[in-house]
Every structure is written in C-alpha cells, then in structure tokens.
Design an enzyme around this catalytic site. Structure first.
Site, mmCIF file in Angstrom:
data_model
loop_
_atom_site.group_PDB
_atom_site.id
_atom_site.type_symbol
_atom_site.label_atom_id
_atom_site.label_comp_id
_atom_site.label_asym_id
_atom_site.label_seq_id
_atom_site.Cartn_x
_atom_site.Cartn_y
_atom_site.Cartn_z
ATOM 1 N N SER A 67 6.435 7.267 11.902
ATOM 2 C CA SER A 67 7.057 6.538 10.804
ATOM 3 C C SER A 67 7.861 7.490 9.935
ATOM 4 C CB SER A 67 5.982 5.865 9.943
ATOM 5 O OG SER A 67 6.558 5.194 8.851
ATOM 6 N N ASP A 105 2.739 -1.355 12.792
ATOM 7 C CA ASP A 105 3.731 -2.343 12.415
ATOM 8 C C ASP A 105 2.980 -3.363 11.579
ATOM 9 O OD1 ASP A 105 6.548 -2.947 12.591
ATOM 10 O OD2 ASP A 105 5.954 -4.813 13.548
ATOM 11 N N THR A 106 3.621 -3.784 10.529
ATOM 12 C CA THR A 106 2.982 -4.688 9.586
ATOM 13 C C THR A 106 3.907 -5.850 9.302
ATOM 14 O OG1 THR A 106 1.697 -2.934 8.539
ATOM 15 C CG2 THR A 106 2.108 -4.901 7.209
#
Length: 193
Positions: free
Chosen positions: A7, A68-69
């Site tokens: 990220s 991942d959200t």
C-alpha cells in the site's frame, strides 16, 4: 522478518504498525520507492486484495500482504463497496467521496452499512485471506477529524462516536481492519515462531 504491506497509504500503515507483533519489520511501497499505482480492477474486495498481494510479492519476492476495504451501504445495494476509494470518480479525495455518499443517502431513512476489510498474505508457499467486518450506520454529516476515508460519517454498532471521533486506540477496538489484522496476527505468530 521483513514483510511488505502492499500500500501507499501511510495512514493505514500507522494503524497496522500499531498492532504488529515484535520481530516483524514492516515495509511499505513508499519504503521500497515504488510509486506506481497497483491496478484495482477486480470486481470484488477479495479479488483486489489478492491481486495486490500477488503483484507486489512477484515484484519483490518478500512475504507480502495487502488489504482492500469497502464501505457497503444497505440502501445503495452495497455501494460504494469495491469502488469506495474511487466513489466520486476522478476526484478521489475523502471529502468528495463522503459528499457523494451523503448526497446519495439524503432521502433514505435506512442508514445501515458495514465496513469490510479483506487482507491477503502471500509468500512462496502460502496465500491466505482474513476478513474483518464491522456493522454500523452512516451519519447525516461529517463528525470528527481523526482517521481517514469514510471514518467521519460511520458510527460502529453499539457506539455513539464516529470512527472520525475516535483515537487510533479506540478505533482499533472496533474496526474492520483491526478485526482482519487480529486474525492475520494470530497466523503470523505461528509462522514466525
């Protein structure tokens, strides 16, 4: 043991570093001087998480994890979901995404929603996913200055404050990412023994 968090989001990295077990050295894409965006073209949160972890692992060859959200709003049939970070289109700012969400819900009495995080870990022998979900409601306006993303408009179940009003320590008691991380950390503790 070195592990890469796939990220560019330094705020997420701060949250994750605060709960990682000792003995792990967390590297972000920033630390690795990787400035290009990892494609997020998969149709699901699970798919995006797996794609990012595999993409970075193949590039660097170190154990890697990605998350991942998505914020899934009941009245919007699960939107913004996998598109949460890009909900407002080309203006990907938190404010633009929140404004679009609140506008989309202005005539809805159903404010129920859930945050969902999927973490994928991969190394040369393993690929495994961990899921954290927290249910709650969307407020009518932004409240709080902490956190990021939709935090100022999301109140977790059985709470009175938005994630945007909570300190990092408070948020880690309830958040979707903390729940996924707890499972991931249990896995890592066994792996690094």
């Amino acid at each position: 043991m070195k592990i890469i968090f796939a990220s560019h989001n330094q705020k997420k990295a701060v949250e994750i570093r605060s709960v990682l077990p000792e003995g792990l050295s967390l590297l972000t894409l920033h630390d690795l001087a990787l400035n290009e965006e990892i494609p997020e073209k998969e149709p699901t949160i699970e798919g995006n998480s797996a794609f990012k972890a595999n993409w970075v692992f193949k590039r660097f060859g170190l154990p890697c994890f990605a998350d991942d959200t998505g914020l899934e709003v009941h009245a919007l049939n699960g939107a913004p979901g996998v598109h949460s970070a890009r909900y407002a289109g080309s203006d990907r700012s938190d404010d633009a995404n929140i404004n679009k969400l609140l506008e989309s819900l202005v005539h809805s009495s159903d404010r129920s929603a859930q945050f969902k995080t999927v973490m994928t870990y991969c190394d040369v022998n393993t690929q495994i996913q961990f899921t954290g979900i927290v249910k709650g409601v969307i407020t009518n306006e932004k409240v709080g200055e902490f956190g990021f993303g939709y935090d100022p408009v999301f109140i977790p179940e059985d709470q009175t404050l938005t994630f945007g009003q909570m300190s990092l320590a408070q948020k880690n008691l309830y958040s979707h990412r903390a729940r996924a991380m707890a499972q991931f950390i249990d896995f890592l503790k066994v792996k690094i023994v």
